[in-house]
Write an enzyme that holds these catalytic residues in place. Structure first.
Site, mmCIF file in Angstrom:
data_model
loop_
_atom_site.group_PDB
_atom_site.id
_atom_site.type_symbol
_atom_site.label_atom_id
_atom_site.label_comp_id
_atom_site.label_asym_id
_atom_site.label_seq_id
_atom_site.Cartn_x
_atom_site.Cartn_y
_atom_site.Cartn_z
ATOM 1 N N GLN A 1 -7.384 7.977 3.248
ATOM 2 C CA GLN A 1 -6.467 8.136 4.349
ATOM 3 C C GLN A 1 -5.021 7.709 3.764
ATOM 4 O OE1 GLN A 1 -8.032 5.941 8.072
ATOM 5 N NE2 GLN A 1 -9.143 5.370 6.310
ATOM 6 N N ARG B 1 0.994 -5.118 -5.166
ATOM 7 C CA ARG B 1 1.167 -6.182 -4.086
ATOM 8 C C ARG B 1 1.294 -7.533 -5.139
ATOM 9 N NH1 ARG B 1 -0.720 -4.288 0.808
ATOM 10 N NH2 ARG B 1 -2.288 -2.749 0.791
ATOM 11 N N SER B 2 2.595 -7.982 -5.134
ATOM 12 C CA SER B 2 2.930 -9.030 -6.015
ATOM 13 C C SER B 2 2.594 -10.278 -5.801
ATOM 14 C CB SER B 2 4.550 -8.935 -6.369
ATOM 15 O OG SER B 2 4.868 -9.749 -7.395
ATOM 16 N N GLY C 1 -6.272 -0.017 9.137
ATOM 17 C CA GLY C 1 -5.794 -0.714 9.920
ATOM 18 C C GLY C 1 -6.404 -2.130 10.086
ATOM 19 N N ARG C 2 -6.134 -2.958 9.098
ATOM 20 C CA ARG C 2 -6.361 -4.526 8.942
ATOM 21 C C ARG C 2 -6.166 -5.235 10.145
ATOM 22 N NH1 ARG C 2 -4.947 -6.029 3.145
ATOM 23 N NH2 ARG C 2 -3.045 -5.415 4.084
ATOM 24 N N ARG D 1 13.497 9.934 -2.651
ATOM 25 C CA ARG D 1 14.554 10.908 -2.874
ATOM 26 C C ARG D 1 15.833 10.482 -2.191
ATOM 27 N NH1 ARG D 1 14.847 15.889 -0.365
ATOM 28 N NH2 ARG D 1 15.468 17.672 -1.401
ATOM 29 N N ASP E 1 2.456 -0.594 11.854
ATOM 30 C CA ASP E 1 2.514 -1.881 12.694
ATOM 31 C C ASP E 1 3.519 -2.599 12.414
ATOM 32 O OD1 ASP E 1 2.261 -2.197 9.800
ATOM 33 O OD2 ASP E 1 0.661 -3.620 9.825
ATOM 34 N N ARG F 1 19.322 10.443 -3.912
ATOM 35 C CA ARG F 1 20.250 11.310 -3.632
ATOM 36 C C ARG F 1 21.544 10.982 -2.958
ATOM 37 N NH1 ARG F 1 17.095 16.900 -4.507
ATOM 38 N NH2 ARG F 1 16.704 16.254 -6.701
ATOM 39 N N ASP G 1 5.102 -4.975 6.013
ATOM 40 C CA ASP G 1 5.349 -6.097 6.247
ATOM 41 C C ASP G 1 5.508 -7.242 5.232
ATOM 42 O OD1 ASP G 1 2.571 -6.302 6.050
ATOM 43 O OD2 ASP G 1 2.313 -7.154 7.969
ATOM 44 N N GLY H 1 -11.157 13.212 20.123
ATOM 45 C CA GLY H 1 -12.138 13.240 21.360
ATOM 46 C C GLY H 1 -13.208 12.174 21.216
ATOM 47 N N ALA H 2 -12.751 11.036 20.714
ATOM 48 C CA ALA H 2 -13.947 9.989 20.358
ATOM 49 C C ALA H 2 -14.470 9.294 21.826
ATOM 50 C CB ALA H 2 -13.186 8.837 19.677
ATOM 51 N N ASP I 1 -0.100 2.175 8.396
ATOM 52 C CA ASP I 1 -0.399 1.330 9.712
ATOM 53 C C ASP I 1 0.147 1.581 10.665
ATOM 54 O OD1 ASP I 1 -2.697 0.647 8.104
ATOM 55 O OD2 ASP I 1 -2.079 -1.615 7.792
ATOM 56 N N THR J 1 4.301 2.488 5.294
ATOM 57 C CA THR J 1 3.053 2.121 5.450
ATOM 58 C C THR J 1 2.029 2.876 6.352
ATOM 59 O OG1 THR J 1 1.366 0.313 6.258
ATOM 60 C CG2 THR J 1 3.619 0.327 7.084
ATOM 61 N N GLY K 1 0.819 -1.164 0.155
ATOM 62 C CA GLY K 1 0.068 -0.003 -0.030
ATOM 63 C C GLY K 1 0.832 1.228 0.202
HETATM 64 O O1 F6P Z 1 -1.424 -1.612 4.552
HETATM 65 C C1 F6P Z 1 -1.784 -0.398 4.327
HETATM 66 C C2 F6P Z 1 -3.567 -0.546 4.155
HETATM 67 O O2 F6P Z 1 -3.937 0.841 3.829
HETATM 68 C C3 F6P Z 1 -4.435 -1.187 5.365
HETATM 69 O O3 F6P Z 1 -4.759 -0.292 6.334
HETATM 70 C C4 F6P Z 1 -5.277 -1.554 4.657
HETATM 71 O O4 F6P Z 1 -6.139 -2.532 5.098
HETATM 72 C C5 F6P Z 1 -4.799 -1.939 3.331
HETATM 73 O O5 F6P Z 1 -3.681 -1.377 3.037
HETATM 74 C C6 F6P Z 1 -5.810 -1.791 1.855
HETATM 75 O O6 F6P Z 1 -5.006 -2.395 0.790
HETATM 76 P P1 F6P Z 1 -5.593 -2.141 -0.607
HETATM 77 O O7 F6P Z 1 -5.645 -0.842 -1.139
HETATM 78 O O8 F6P Z 1 -4.648 -2.948 -1.250
HETATM 79 O O9 F6P Z 1 -7.139 -2.586 -0.590
#
Ligand code: F6P
Length: 323
Positions: A255, A72-73, A171-172, A21, A130, A25, A103, A186-187, A128, A126, A11
């Site tokens: 996002q 994503r290969s 955030g999968r 860059r 994570d 460089r 990852d 403020g959730a 995320d 990424t 992603g």
């Molecule tokens: O890994 C980043 C991310 O944006 C995750 O938060 C989300 O679940 C996933 O990629 C979505 O991936 P795609 O754009 O391939 O559907």
């Protein structure tokens, strides 16, 4: 090392261009030829590789996405795919690789290194956040700020209409975006995959909120929460929140886009240069990260296999601040 190549994979994330860059460089500064690979590992397999100069990365630091494009290969997950990729590198005399991604990208890099011993250093890109081995990943800060801007706007309308909004953020497998944007926005409640929030807890919290003077509420749901995304959560709670006006808003791929924040440009630049200089200095099979504001290198295996825990204290704070 006299020739290196760089790719972006998985992603996309704002700040990947700043990172690229810095790699290009940095290589030129150190007298090394630099090559860009388009479309991540797919481009490596296909030989979509071209020489980059200093001007190839001019005017990109402020741009979202990745000028190298990403993918994503699935082919790189196969032995044959990785063999083709290795042959492409050999053919061009490329001696080292910088991979910018998450990852999945590092899992591929690690297997490739095991099979061919090819030197690879990664930079964490990424939204995320994570990845173990770094406090922040490139793109996370921008994504949080984008989500926050949306939450602020939704709060205005939630408040005007006395509504409860369930806002789904990306955030999968990770609740980092949810936690940070939820706290900043403020959730009343934040649902993340790392901890379990039962439907009973959701009902209790929202009813309790309604018993005070609050007339509207924001619930931030990470897409990978164990109760499901925002839509599923609303379907589970609606019969028990009769008379309440419930709405769902899924922020989705917005996002991932937009101009990177100052922080993402800076950590993108730092980590790009760190990955490149690590590679030239003999590091391999590792990711460059930033911990306590210092550059550190962690093996791909550790980054992939170690969970990055959420600060429990932040979750505790949400409970206190949302009363
Ligand atoms: O890994 C980043 C991310 O944006 C995750 O938060 C989300 O679940 C996933 O990629 C979505 O991936 P795609 O754009 O391939 O559907």
């Amino acid at each position: 090392m006299k020739k290196i190549a760089v790719l972006t994979s998985g992603g996309d994330a704002p700040g990947m261009n700043a990172c690229l860059r810095a790699v290009i460089r940095g290589a030129i500064y150190h007298g090394v030829e630099a090559y860009g690979i388009k479309y991540g590992y797919n481009g490596l397999i296909e030989g979509d590789i071209y020489k980059m100069k200093s001007y190839s990365v001019s005017n990109i630091i402020q741009k979202g996405g990745t000028i190298l494009k990403s993918a994503r290969s699935t082919e790189f997950r196969t032995k044959e795919g990785r063999k083709k990729a290795y042959q492409q590198l050999q053919r061009r005399g490329i001696e080292g690789l910088v991979v910018i991604g998450g990852d999945g990208t590092f899992t591929g890099a690690s297997v490739f290194h095991e099979e061919y011993g090819f030197p690879i250093v990664g930079a964490p890109g990424t939204i995320d956040n994570d990845l173990y081995g770094t406090d922040y990943t490139i793109g996370f800060d921008t994504a949080v700020n984008t989500a926050l801007e949306a939450i602020d706007k939704i709060r205005d309308t939630a408040n005007s209409h006395d509504r409860i909004f369930f806002i789904e953020v990306m955030g999968r497998d990770s609740g980092y975006i949810a936690i940070q944007s939820g706290i900043g926005g403020g959730a009343e409640l934040i649902m993340v995959p790392e901890t379990s929030t039962s439907i009973d807890d959701v009902i209790f919290d929202l009813n309790q909120g309604r018993n005070t003077e609050k007339t509207s509420s924001i619930v931030v749901v990470a897409e990978g929460d164990e109760e499901g995304g925002a839509m599923e959560v609303v379907n589970k709670v609606k019969s028990r929140l009769k008379g309440k006006d419930l709405k769902v808003s899924i922020l989705g791929h917005m996002q991932r886009g937009g101009a990177p924040t100052a922080m993402d440009r800076i950590i993108g630049s730092r980590l790009g240069l760190a990955a490149l200089e690590g590679l030239l200095g003999g590091k391999k099979n590792m990711m460059a990260g930033i911990i306590n504001n210092r550059v550190v290198y962690t093996s791909f295996k550790e980054c992939i296999n170690t969970a990055k825990p959420l600060e429990q204290d932040l979750l505790r704070m949400v409970k206190i601040l949302s009363i």
